[in-house]
Scaffold this motif. Structure first.
Motif, PDB file in Angstrom:
ATOM      1  N   SER A 253       0.834  -1.218   0.000  1.00 57.72           N
ATOM      2  CA  SER A 253       0.000   0.000   0.000  1.00 57.72           C
ATOM      3  C   SER A 253       0.859   1.255   0.000  1.00 57.72           C
ATOM      4  CB  SER A 253      -0.931  -0.003   1.218  1.00 57.72           C
ATOM      5  OG  SER A 253      -0.199   0.118   2.431  1.00 57.72           O
ATOM      6  N   VAL A 254       2.017   1.225   0.698  1.00 54.60           N
ATOM      7  CA  VAL A 254       2.927   2.376   0.687  1.00 54.60           C
ATOM      8  C   VAL A 254       3.520   2.559  -0.706  1.00 54.60           C
ATOM      9  CG1 VAL A 254       5.086   3.302   1.619  1.00 54.60           C
ATOM     10  CG2 VAL A 254       3.449   2.181   3.143  1.00 54.60           C
ATOM     11  N   VAL A 255       3.894   1.455  -1.347  1.00 50.04           N
ATOM     12  CA  VAL A 255       4.387   1.512  -2.728  1.00 50.04           C
ATOM     13  C   VAL A 255       3.312   2.076  -3.644  1.00 50.04           C
ATOM     14  CG1 VAL A 255       5.093   0.092  -4.697  1.00 50.04           C
ATOM     15  CG2 VAL A 255       6.071  -0.333  -2.439  1.00 50.04           C
ATOM     16  N   SER A 256       2.067   1.686  -3.426  1.00 47.73           N
ATOM     17  CA  SER A 256       0.959   2.195  -4.227  1.00 47.73           C
ATOM     18  C   SER A 256       0.834   3.708  -4.115  1.00 47.73           C
ATOM     19  CB  SER A 256      -0.341   1.520  -3.777  1.00 47.73           C
ATOM     20  OG  SER A 256      -1.442   1.955  -4.536  1.00 47.73           O
TER      21      SER A 256
ATOM     22  N   LEU B 195       8.995   5.573 -10.609  1.00 42.25           N
ATOM     23  CA  LEU B 195       9.090   5.289 -12.049  1.00 42.25           C
ATOM     24  C   LEU B 195      10.057   6.244 -12.747  1.00 42.25           C
ATOM     25  CD1 LEU B 195       5.323   4.588 -12.818  1.00 42.25           C
ATOM     26  CD2 LEU B 195       7.158   2.931 -12.394  1.00 42.25           C
ATOM     27  N   HIS B 196      11.270   6.300 -12.231  1.00 40.04           N
ATOM     28  CA  HIS B 196      12.310   7.148 -12.814  1.00 40.04           C
ATOM     29  C   HIS B 196      13.608   6.357 -12.862  1.00 40.04           C
ATOM     30  CE1 HIS B 196       9.803  10.762 -12.645  1.00 40.04           C
ATOM     31  NE2 HIS B 196       9.437  10.389 -11.437  1.00 40.04           N
TER      32      HIS B 196
ATOM     33  N   ILE C 142      13.996   5.037  -3.675  1.00 42.57           N
ATOM     34  CA  ILE C 142      14.981   4.022  -4.047  1.00 42.57           C
ATOM     35  C   ILE C 142      14.827   2.785  -3.161  1.00 42.57           C
ATOM     36  CG2 ILE C 142      17.447   3.513  -4.271  1.00 42.57           C
ATOM     37  CD1 ILE C 142      17.895   6.491  -4.763  1.00 42.57           C
ATOM     38  N   VAL C 143      14.615   2.993  -1.863  1.00 48.59           N
ATOM     39  CA  VAL C 143      14.438   1.862  -0.947  1.00 48.59           C
ATOM     40  C   VAL C 143      13.173   1.081  -1.311  1.00 48.59           C
ATOM     41  CG1 VAL C 143      14.063   1.193   1.452  1.00 48.59           C
ATOM     42  CG2 VAL C 143      15.681   3.022   0.910  1.00 48.59           C
ATOM     43  N   LEU C 144      12.079   1.782  -1.584  1.00 47.04           N
ATOM     44  CA  LEU C 144      10.835   1.101  -1.962  1.00 47.04           C
ATOM     45  C   LEU C 144      11.006   0.354  -3.284  1.00 47.04           C
ATOM     46  CD1 LEU C 144       8.175   3.810  -1.030  1.00 47.04           C
ATOM     47  CD2 LEU C 144       8.735   1.719   0.224  1.00 47.04           C
TER      48      LEU C 144
END
Length: 435
Positions: free
Chosen positions: A328-331, A338-339, A407-409
């Protein structure tokens, strides 16, 4: 229909589907973590919006929940490692959790400092957060039972158990460079002493509690017919005692919990001997389990196996809950990920930094070239990286977390996908080749 009812339906369906389809998942190039992460993403803000955690507002609560999940997993791993402390396999653990991790951090620091243009503090923080491998998601890599001495499985399992805590000193050094003070950080010498104290106190406290609880409970059971049952309470109580005591004295509590698990297993080994604990207990009927708990010859094996079984079962629920949360955090932050400047450091970690660290640290070890290759590739990132990200957000604040957060996610997502899809295939080929 209320939101509560929807949540009960979703969680119930997910639990039943995973229980029914477990064998199918194991045969496919996928893992349960991939399923949970995908479901968490769909439930998150980018899709239907049922799970929308506010990371900035609830960072303390989220960090505590992640921390609690990690310590149970670390304790379970420690109890799996039923190997004499003098066995050469432990040298692999020290190589991977020590030199390999430090070299990985150094290589990632260079990439973050000059490749991403980060200041020294955030660059070291990013490298340190991404360095430890994950104990929660590494079910496919873990030793299959207590006493399993297959070198690759043992090395990856024990590395995941130890390097979460071993990464703490580097995280504190990085936070000090970011201006966040901790014990002794005002002076390099006192800081070095604080790190040595943290490492030593963690090992001592973990071993003392693990050994002491086993000695107390087995004595009460075998001599006085007390303290029978509730092995789950014992497991969680021991974890909490070791963790809390180590935090009070400013030690590295993740190490203490892992060592406590190893200490419990060590006491069982001393009592059971060469016979595997599962073999010692296999003739015990279910109705006679309480008698086994009071038998001086079986009490240690019964307690260790029961505590480990409970911890492993808890770990499965923890994996589900935490991966839904991470999904959900990634969402919520998917656009920021997306870079190319977010993706390439992750690929650099997987393809260059981690392989360099493991290759150099394993020179002269007992692992062959195939085992070293798998050790280099199968370094999962997941819940431990998420925990340290939350810890850094709590300690250093939003600006630094924003620099390294995407970057961590991205590392967690790509690790779950790339390592998850390849682990089963690579390990099947590895064991087939060995057979």
């Amino acid at each position: 229909m209320t939101i509560e009812a929807v949540w009960f339906l979703i969680v119930g369906a997910l639990l039943v589907l995973m229980a029914v389809g477990r064998k199918i998942v194991e045969r496919l190039p996928m893992t349960g973590a991939m399923v949970y992460l995908a479901v968490g993403f769909v439930l998150g803000p980018a899709c239907i919006g049922l799970l929308t955690p506010n990371v900035e507002k609830d960072v303390h609560l989220l960090r505590i929940l992640t921390e609690a999940g990690l310590v149970v997993s670390l304790f379970a791993i420690g109890m799996y490692l039923r190997i004499e402390l003098t066995d050469s396999l432990w040298r692999l653990t020290l190589r991977l959790a020590g030199p390999a991790m430090l070299i990985t951090i150094a290589v990632m620091f260079v990439a973050a400092r000059w490749g991403l243009g980060l200041a020294a503090g955030p660059a070291l923080l990013l490298a340190s957060v991404l360095a430890p491998t994950d104990p929660v998601l590494a079910n496919e890599l873990r030793v299959e039972k207590a006493g399993d001495d297959e070198p690759l499985r043992f090395a990856l399992s024990s590395e995941g158990g130890l390097n979460d805590g071993a990464a703490s000193p580097m995280v504190f050094i990085a936070l000090a460079l970011c201006g966040v003070h901790s014990l002794g950080s005002d002076n390099p010498w006192t800081f070095a002493l604080a790190i040595l104290w943290g490492l030593a106190s963690s090992a001592i406290i973990g071993w003392a509690f693990g050994t002491g609880v086993v000695a107390l409970v087995t004595r009460l059971r075998t001599r006085y017919d007390h303290a029978l049952g509730l092995e789950g309470f014992l497991a969680l109580g021991l974890v909490a005692l070791a963790y809390g005591a180590t935090l009070i004295v400013d030690g590295y509590a993740f190490i203490a919990v892992f060592v406590a698990g190893v200490a419990v297993r060590r006491q069982e080994m001393k009592a059971t001997g060469d016979q595997a604990p599962s073999e010692a207990l296999e003739e015990i009927e279910r109705g006679e389990r309480e008698e086994a708990a009071k038998d001086p010859e079986l009490a240690h094996a019964y307690m260790a196996e029961s505590m480990m079984g409970f911890s492993v079962e808890m770990e499965r629920f923890i994996e589900l809950g935490l991966m839904l949360l991470i999904g959900s955090v990634v969402s919520a932050h998917s656009r920021e990920m997306l870079h190319w400047y977010v993706i390439w450091p992750v690929l650099f970690l997987f393809l260059i930094a981690r392989p360099i660290g493991t290759t150099l640290s394993l020179i002269g070890s007992s692992l062959d070239s195939h085992q070293r290759f798998l050790s280099a590739w199968l370094g999962l990132r997941g819940v431990s990286a998420f925990y340290y990200l939350l810890f850094c957000l709590e300690q250093a604040g939003k600006p630094i977390a924003l620099e390294i957060g995407p970057i961590v996610l991205a590392a967690i997502v790509l690790s779950v996908i790339l390592h998850g899809t390849s682990a089963t295939v690579l390990l099947d080929r590895y064991f087939h080749r060995r057979d």
